[in-house]
Each structure stands twice: as structure tokens, then as C-alpha cells.
Design a protein around this motif. Structure first.
Motif, PDB file in Angstrom:
ATOM      1  N   GLU A   1       0.781  -1.149  -0.002  1.00 35.06           N
ATOM      2  CA  GLU A   1      -0.142  -0.058   0.091  1.00 35.06           C
ATOM      3  C   GLU A   1       0.981   1.342  -0.041  1.00 35.06           C
ATOM      4  O   GLU A   1       2.064   1.267   0.629  1.00 35.06           O
ATOM      5  CB  GLU A   1      -0.919   0.104   0.986  1.00 35.06           C
ATOM      6  CG  GLU A   1      -1.997   1.195   1.019  1.00 35.06           C
ATOM      7  CD  GLU A   1      -2.553   1.834   2.299  1.00 35.06           C
ATOM      8  OE1 GLU A   1      -3.363   2.532   2.324  1.00 35.06           O
ATOM      9  OE2 GLU A   1      -1.585   1.612   3.455  1.00 35.06           O
TER      10      GLU A   1
ATOM     11  N   MET B   1      -3.773   1.501   5.833  1.00 36.75           N
ATOM     12  CA  MET B   1      -3.557   0.415   6.557  1.00 36.75           C
ATOM     13  C   MET B   1      -2.773   0.321   7.630  1.00 36.75           C
ATOM     14  O   MET B   1      -2.986  -0.576   8.565  1.00 36.75           O
ATOM     15  CB  MET B   1      -2.826  -0.733   5.529  1.00 36.75           C
ATOM     16  CG  MET B   1      -3.801  -1.197   4.173  1.00 36.75           C
ATOM     17  SD  MET B   1      -3.061  -1.929   3.033  1.00 36.75           S
ATOM     18  CE  MET B   1      -2.675  -3.546   3.677  1.00 36.75           C
ATOM     19  N   VAL B   2      -1.708   1.209   7.798  1.00 34.00           N
ATOM     20  CA  VAL B   2      -1.102   1.399   8.882  1.00 34.00           C
ATOM     21  C   VAL B   2      -1.922   2.006  10.076  1.00 34.00           C
ATOM     22  O   VAL B   2      -1.912   1.640  11.233  1.00 34.00           O
ATOM     23  CB  VAL B   2       0.313   2.368   8.694  1.00 34.00           C
ATOM     24  CG1 VAL B   2       1.041   2.822  10.147  1.00 34.00           C
ATOM     25  CG2 VAL B   2       1.232   1.663   8.019  1.00 34.00           C
TER      26      VAL B   2
ATOM     27  N   GLU C   1      -4.318  -0.406  11.454  1.00 33.92           N
ATOM     28  CA  GLU C   1      -3.647  -1.709  11.908  1.00 33.92           C
ATOM     29  C   GLU C   1      -3.931  -2.865  10.949  1.00 33.92           C
ATOM     30  O   GLU C   1      -4.291  -3.829  11.479  1.00 33.92           O
ATOM     31  CB  GLU C   1      -3.785  -1.727  13.168  1.00 33.92           C
ATOM     32  CG  GLU C   1      -3.408  -0.594  13.937  1.00 33.92           C
ATOM     33  CD  GLU C   1      -3.295  -0.907  15.584  1.00 33.92           C
ATOM     34  OE1 GLU C   1      -3.981  -1.952  15.874  1.00 33.92           O
ATOM     35  OE2 GLU C   1      -3.171   0.152  16.261  1.00 33.92           O
ATOM     36  N   LEU C   2      -3.770  -2.789   9.795  1.00 29.63           N
ATOM     37  CA  LEU C   2      -4.190  -3.981   8.694  1.00 29.63           C
ATOM     38  C   LEU C   2      -3.140  -4.623   7.919  1.00 29.63           C
ATOM     39  O   LEU C   2      -2.529  -3.784   7.325  1.00 29.63           O
ATOM     40  CB  LEU C   2      -5.166  -3.474   7.922  1.00 29.63           C
ATOM     41  CG  LEU C   2      -6.533  -3.084   8.313  1.00 29.63           C
ATOM     42  CD1 LEU C   2      -7.358  -2.483   7.087  1.00 29.63           C
ATOM     43  CD2 LEU C   2      -7.404  -4.004   8.843  1.00 29.63           C
ATOM     44  N   PRO C   3      -2.698  -5.663   8.200  1.00 34.23           N
ATOM     45  CA  PRO C   3      -1.609  -6.040   7.697  1.00 34.23           C
ATOM     46  C   PRO C   3      -1.711  -6.501   6.103  1.00 34.23           C
ATOM     47  O   PRO C   3      -0.938  -6.194   5.279  1.00 34.23           O
ATOM     48  CB  PRO C   3      -1.159  -7.586   8.155  1.00 34.23           C
ATOM     49  CG  PRO C   3      -2.492  -7.932   8.889  1.00 34.23           C
ATOM     50  CD  PRO C   3      -3.114  -6.485   9.334  1.00 34.23           C
TER      51      PRO C   3
ATOM     52  N   ARG D   1       0.651  -4.118   4.150  1.00 38.90           N
ATOM     53  CA  ARG D   1       0.982  -2.798   4.872  1.00 38.90           C
ATOM     54  C   ARG D   1       2.339  -2.304   4.559  1.00 38.90           C
ATOM     55  O   ARG D   1       3.229  -3.254   4.319  1.00 38.90           O
ATOM     56  CB  ARG D   1       0.728  -3.267   6.328  1.00 38.90           C
ATOM     57  CG  ARG D   1       1.049  -2.289   7.391  1.00 38.90           C
ATOM     58  CD  ARG D   1       0.686  -2.332   8.609  1.00 38.90           C
ATOM     59  NE  ARG D   1       0.661  -3.717   9.154  1.00 38.90           N
ATOM     60  CZ  ARG D   1       0.281  -4.375  10.367  1.00 38.90           C
ATOM     61  NH1 ARG D   1      -0.571  -3.193  10.965  1.00 38.90           N
ATOM     62  NH2 ARG D   1       0.747  -5.433  10.553  1.00 38.90           N
ATOM     63  N   ASN D   2       2.718  -1.211   4.670  1.00 40.21           N
ATOM     64  CA  ASN D   2       4.002  -0.396   4.503  1.00 40.21           C
ATOM     65  C   ASN D   2       4.025   0.949   5.082  1.00 40.21           C
ATOM     66  O   ASN D   2       3.255   1.848   4.894  1.00 40.21           O
ATOM     67  CB  ASN D   2       4.165  -0.325   2.643  1.00 40.21           C
ATOM     68  CG  ASN D   2       5.295   0.556   2.425  1.00 40.21           C
ATOM     69  OD1 ASN D   2       6.293   0.253   2.812  1.00 40.21           O
ATOM     70  ND2 ASN D   2       4.687   1.754   1.735  1.00 40.21           N
ATOM     71  N   GLN D   3       5.004   0.871   5.744  1.00 37.06           N
ATOM     72  CA  GLN D   3       5.234   2.315   6.577  1.00 37.06           C
ATOM     73  C   GLN D   3       5.970   3.197   5.750  1.00 37.06           C
ATOM     74  O   GLN D   3       6.659   3.057   4.845  1.00 37.06           O
ATOM     75  CB  GLN D   3       5.936   2.001   7.668  1.00 37.06           C
ATOM     76  CG  GLN D   3       5.597   1.248   8.641  1.00 37.06           C
ATOM     77  CD  GLN D   3       5.202  -0.224   8.783  1.00 37.06           C
ATOM     78  OE1 GLN D   3       5.985  -0.979   8.093  1.00 37.06           O
ATOM     79  NE2 GLN D   3       4.179  -0.726   9.364  1.00 37.06           N
TER      80      GLN D   3
ATOM     81  N   MET E   1       8.253  -2.261   4.374  1.00 34.70           N
ATOM     82  CA  MET E   1       7.396  -3.329   4.463  1.00 34.70           C
ATOM     83  C   MET E   1       8.057  -4.377   5.421  1.00 34.70           C
ATOM     84  O   MET E   1       9.160  -4.833   5.245  1.00 34.70           O
ATOM     85  CB  MET E   1       7.069  -4.066   3.225  1.00 34.70           C
ATOM     86  CG  MET E   1       6.241  -5.130   2.906  1.00 34.70           C
ATOM     87  SD  MET E   1       6.371  -5.753   1.324  1.00 34.70           S
ATOM     88  CE  MET E   1       7.724  -6.723   1.459  1.00 34.70           C
TER      89      MET E   1
ATOM     90  N   ASP F   1       4.278  -9.307   7.489  1.00 36.47           N
ATOM     91  CA  ASP F   1       3.197  -8.831   6.602  1.00 36.47           C
ATOM     92  C   ASP F   1       3.203  -9.531   5.383  1.00 36.47           C
ATOM     93  O   ASP F   1       2.250  -9.564   4.883  1.00 36.47           O
ATOM     94  CB  ASP F   1       3.054  -7.315   6.578  1.00 36.47           C
ATOM     95  CG  ASP F   1       2.767  -6.461   8.004  1.00 36.47           C
ATOM     96  OD1 ASP F   1       2.347  -7.307   8.913  1.00 36.47           O
ATOM     97  OD2 ASP F   1       3.062  -5.464   8.126  1.00 36.47           O
TER      98      ASP F   1
END
Ligand SMILES: [Zn+2]
Length: 410
Positions: free
Chosen positions: A188, A193-194, A197-199, A378-380, A390, A394
């Protein structure tokens, strides 16, 4: 194995800040060569299609039979992150390795695509590798120039081994009836998603966009001290006026529930002549609007052109436009989304169904009538920057969902 693959491709394309994998250029080819060698070591079959995209499969598979396609892109933006695109290619390869290791091929053979040239950053056009497969690259596209080298897209594609005669003929390079489903795993690129809190997430649809790489606003240069306001033809004030008007239209449309994002990412005066004391006679800028709705894109584009005409009259400037570029919005296949969702649930992974703000190769497949779906990981820290992050914790459940979804397709 996965972590090591990401590490090695990162090292091959590191630029000191992030990674640089030029579309139909050096970094992209380095990643392609590495993954080809890896696949061959694993006993997989590797071929190259007419647009120089990589195609991986189990050994002995006839590529001209009905199949499931799964893939993503090999290139990156300049000083980009390591996971955008690459995550989907590696995920597909891991599914093939798992089929090979367990000696349990899927009912429909899996073909994994490593697309070239997905990012618009290099030539000002997206989906070049997948677009060529659909016969969608025209002469104007092939004449586009690489931002650093000035080499044409046609030249760079040829260097990478693409069949330019076939591409110029603008006929599809594959039989799309053979592709029973197209699946793409991707990080993403936004913050949703972060925050939730969705992997994992199943993608419902992909926003399209309308763009101009360069619009020139032309007024008249002059001494900043001597020309009174009523006689000025200031190109910068005109562009600023345009952007503020578009922002106001955007705000109103959002209040009505319209899906729309608007960006001017490039604005420049000519560095050879600009100065603090000079009224800018010319300003170049970019325009981009994205939406899930084709009608919204068209309506907002016409609004922009109308404002340019109005500002042109009021401020005595004129706007010159380069070629308008359009990418259609896409809807993902309901049954495939359902299957991905069920697999996530069965494996006990938290997920939601969300739209994609960014464009992906999957949109071309969906718009060609091929049932298509995407799985987000999910990706920060966002994307198109060196800080993409990532987690393998995840990614691996995402690969598992992809693998089991492919196994369930017949
Ligand atoms: Zn991407």
C-alpha cells in the motif's frame, strides 16, 4: 529466502539515498537479470515477451495455454523505495517455488510477470511494459524522452530486447483469452493500512488519472519595479490563480462526495533568466487529477481548461498544453476479491477491502476484460521515497494468501 532476495536487489540498484531502477534502463535490467538467475537456479522456466517483460513458470509449461497471470513491476522512481513493484514480482516467484517444491502445481498453470516500465517518472508515461503487451504504445509514446539521458522510449525498449516492429504495429502481443485471471500483490502506498492496523487489504478498484506533463503559461517579462499591476502579464500570478481556483472547485466537489485528488507537482521559472526583480514571463507546470470515476476526470479536466481561458482573458496570458495523457480507472473482479477475502479470513489475517489511489498494471488487465484483483501489503512511511518499510511478517502471510488463492482457481 524472501528477505535475502529483497536485500540483494536493493544492493544492485542502491543509489546512496534509496534505490533507482530506471524504466527500460540500468537498474531495472539489473533487477531483471538477478531474478532471472534466481529463477533458473530454482529450476523454473524463464522467458522474455515482446515488450522485454520477464515471464516465469514451472518447467515444461506451454506458455500458449490458459493460465493464471500474477505479477508486478521491476522499475522504481528515482531514489525510490525497494518494495514498490518488486514485492509483487518476488511474491509471485515464491508461489512458483512453493508449487515446484511441493510438486503441487495449480490447476491452471501460473505465469509470473516481471513488468518493465510501470513508473511514469522516467518517460512521463506509466504502464509501458504492460501497455505494449496490449498494443497500446503509439508513435508519440515511443518518441517520449528519458528525463536524464534524453534517449527515446523506443531506443531504450530496443536496448532491453523488446520487439519494436511488433510494438509499432500496435497489435496485442499475447492472446488475452488465455489469461483467466490476473493477480497482483503490491505494497500500500498510502497511510490507511498502518492507521487501521491492517497487515493485508483486498483492493476494490484503482483510480485513473488525467495529466499534462507540461503546461506553459506565457505572459510578459518585465522589471519588477516599474510595471504597474494593471499593465502586468505575470505568468506566475496567473498559475497561482489557476491553482487556487482548482483547489476551490476540488473542495466543493469533495463536499458533494466526489472521489478526486488534484496535484501540481512541478512548477518552474526558467533558471537561466529568472530573478527576484524580474516579472516572470513564462512558467511551466504539471497538472494531474485522479478519480475512480471517468466522468469526474473528464468534467474536472474541462473545468481546468475553462479556468485557463478565463485567466488568460483576465490576466493577458495564454496557456499552451502538451499532449493530454489519460489512464482509465479500473474495477476489480468481484469473485476474485471474494476469494482473496475468504482466504485472508481462513488464514486468520486481519484485512479490509479498500480502493487504490495509486495506479497499477492491474488496471490495464481489468479494463481489457480480464478478471483482475490486487492484494495490498501494509507498508510504513508511504511510497515513491527511500523510506518504504514493509515488514516480512506482513509480506509472508500475503504470499500465503496469494498462493492459496491461485491454488483455488480452476
Ligand atoms: Zn508500483
Amino acid at each position: 529466502m524472501a528477505e535475502d532476495l529483497f536485500k540483494q536487489v536493493r544492493a544492485l540498484s542502491a543509489d546512496g539515498v534509496g534505490v533507482t531502477r530506471e524504466s527500460y534502463g540500468r537498474g531495472e535490467s539489473a533487477a531483471a537479470d538477478f531474478l532471472r538467475d534466481f529463477a533458473l537456479q530454482q529450476g523454473l522456466q524463464v522467458s522474455v515477451d515482446g515488450a522485454a517483460n520477464l515471464r516465469f513458470s514451472l518447467p515444461g509449461i506451454d506458455l500458449n495455454t490458459p493460465a493464471i497471470w500474477c505479477g508486478s513491476h521491476l522499475d522504481s522512481v528515482p531514489q525510490g523505495g525497494n518494495y514498490d513493484g518488486l514485492a509483487g514480482v518476488i511474491a509471485g516467484l515464491l508461489c512458483l517455488v512453493e508449487q515446484q517444491r511441493s510438486a503441487r502445481p495449480s490447476a491452471l498453470p501460473l505465469q509470473v510477470l516481471g513488468f518493465r516500465g510501470e513508473e511514469s517518472a522516467w518517460f512521463g508515461k506509466a504502464y509501458m511494459g504492460s501497455g505494449a503487451l496490449f498494443g497500446k504504445l503509439g508513435a508519440e509514446d515511443l518518441a517520449l524522452k528519458q528525463r536524464n539521458t534524453g534517449e527515446t522510449l523506443a531506443h531504450c525498449m530496443q536496448q532491453a530486447g523488446a520487439d519494436m516492429d511488433a510494438i509499432r504495429a500496435q497489435a496485442p502481443l499475447f492472446d488475452k483469452r488465455l489469461v483467466r485471471a490476473y493477480l497482483e500483490l503490491h505494497i500500500e502506498q498510502g497511510p490507511v493500512m498502518v492507521a487501521r492496523e491492517l497487515p493485508l487489504a483486498v483492493v476494490s478498484g484503482i483510480r485513473g488519472n488525467v495529466r499534462h506533463n507540461r503546461i506553459e503559461c506565457i505572459g510578459e517579462a518585465g522589471h519588477s519595479g516599474v510595471v504597474p499591476r494593471w499593465l502586468r502579464r505575470d505568468a506566475m500570478f496567473a498559475v497561482a490563480d489557476l491553482i487556487m481556483r482548482l483547489d476551490e472547485h476540488w473542495r466543493v466537489l469533495l463536499e458533494r462526495g466526489t472521489d478526486l485528488v488534484v496535484t501540481t507537482g512541478v512548477v518552474s521559472t526558467d533558471a537561466a533568466e529568472h530573478s527576484i526583480s524580474r516579472i516572470p514571463g513564462q512558467v511551466g507546470f504539471s497538472f494531474e487529477a485522479r478519480s475512480k470515476s471517468q466522468d469526474t476526470l473528464e468534467a474536472f479536466y474541462q473545468l481546468m481548461r475553462a479556468e485557463c481561458r478565463a485567466i488568460g482573458r483576465e490576466r493577458q496570458v495564454r496557456f499552451e498544453f502538451d499532449r493530454r495523457l489519460l489512464s482509465d480507472p479500473a474495477t476489480m473482479d468481484g469473485q476474485l476479491c471474494e476469494l482473496l477475502s475468504k482466504t485472508c479470513s481462513r488464514l486468520g489475517t486481519a484485512f479490509e477491502v479498500i480502493p487504490s489511489g495509486a495506479g497499477h498494471d492491474a488496471s490495464l488487465f481489468a479494463n481489457a476484460g480480464i478478471p483482475s484483483a490486487m492484494l495490498f501489503i501494509r507498508n510504513q512511511n508511504g511510497s515513491h521515497n527511500p523510506d518504504e518499510a514493509m515488514e516480512m511478517d506482513d509480506f509472508m502471510p500475503g504470499v500465503q494468501v496469494l498462493h492459496e488463492t491461485i491454488a483455488a482457481l480452476t
